[in-house]
Write a protein that holds these residues in place. Structure first.
Motif: not given
Length: 175
Positions: A110-111, A67-68, A71, A108, A117-119, A113-115
């Motif tokens: 999940a990553a 995950d890191s 990210d 991948c 939220t920041t773009h 989905a996380r990304a």
């Protein structure tokens, strides 16, 4: 040891970043996701082979988790730009991940989905594979540590990526 294959534009630039991450044991530049066997750099740069310039990141999962790694990948390139990173244009510079198994594929997803939220723009990074990996020619390996520091393109692109790594992931950076 674990590994993940990622494509985020110029492999010289992404390789340089991941070589500075604690827990990363090796980074190899190469070609993935195309249609011809054993492509050359010149062939891949033509955009006609379907390959992406990629990196294979080898890491100690007890030191840095997948995950890191993912990210960091999303932070150091533009995952909202289709087939382009800065001045590099073409499918060979696409944003893509090539998971080795179902667990990596889930990571991948999940990553992404996380990304998201920041773009501000939609993430265009693809999850591809399975695909055959072809190591790039020797002179591409560890390029930034060698002649890359004298290459104007690398000087313009890599230090800002390294600065972002150091700012956003300070605890993950080798001293």
């Amino acid at each position: 040891m674990a590994q993940i294959t990622l494509a985020g534009g110029c492999f010289w630039c992404t390789e340089a970043v991941f070589q500075d991450v604690i827990g990363v044991t090796a980074v190899e530049s190469g070609y993935i996701g195309g249609s011809i066997p054993n492509p050359t750099y010149k062939q891949v740069c033509s955009g006609k082979t379907g390959h992406a310039e990629g990196i294979r990141v080898h890491f100690d999962a007890e030191v840095v988790d997948l995950d890191s790694i993912l990210d960091i990948f999303f932070a150091i390139h533009d995952p909202t730009s289709l087939n382009r990173q800065g001045n590099d244009v073409g499918t060979q510079y696409r944003s893509a991940m090539f998971p080795a198994d179902d667990d990596q594929r889930a990571a991948c997803v999940a990553a992404i989905a996380r990304a998201a939220t920041t773009h501000k723009l939609p993430i265009v990074t693809t999850i591809e594979g399975p695909a055959v990996w072809y190591p790039a020619e020797d002179y591409h390996q560890e390029y930034w540590q060698g002649e890359g520091q004298g290459n104007p393109y690398c000087i313009a692109v890599i230090p800002p990526k390294l600065a972002k790594l150091r700012k956003s992931f300070a605890a993950r950076v080798k001293v």
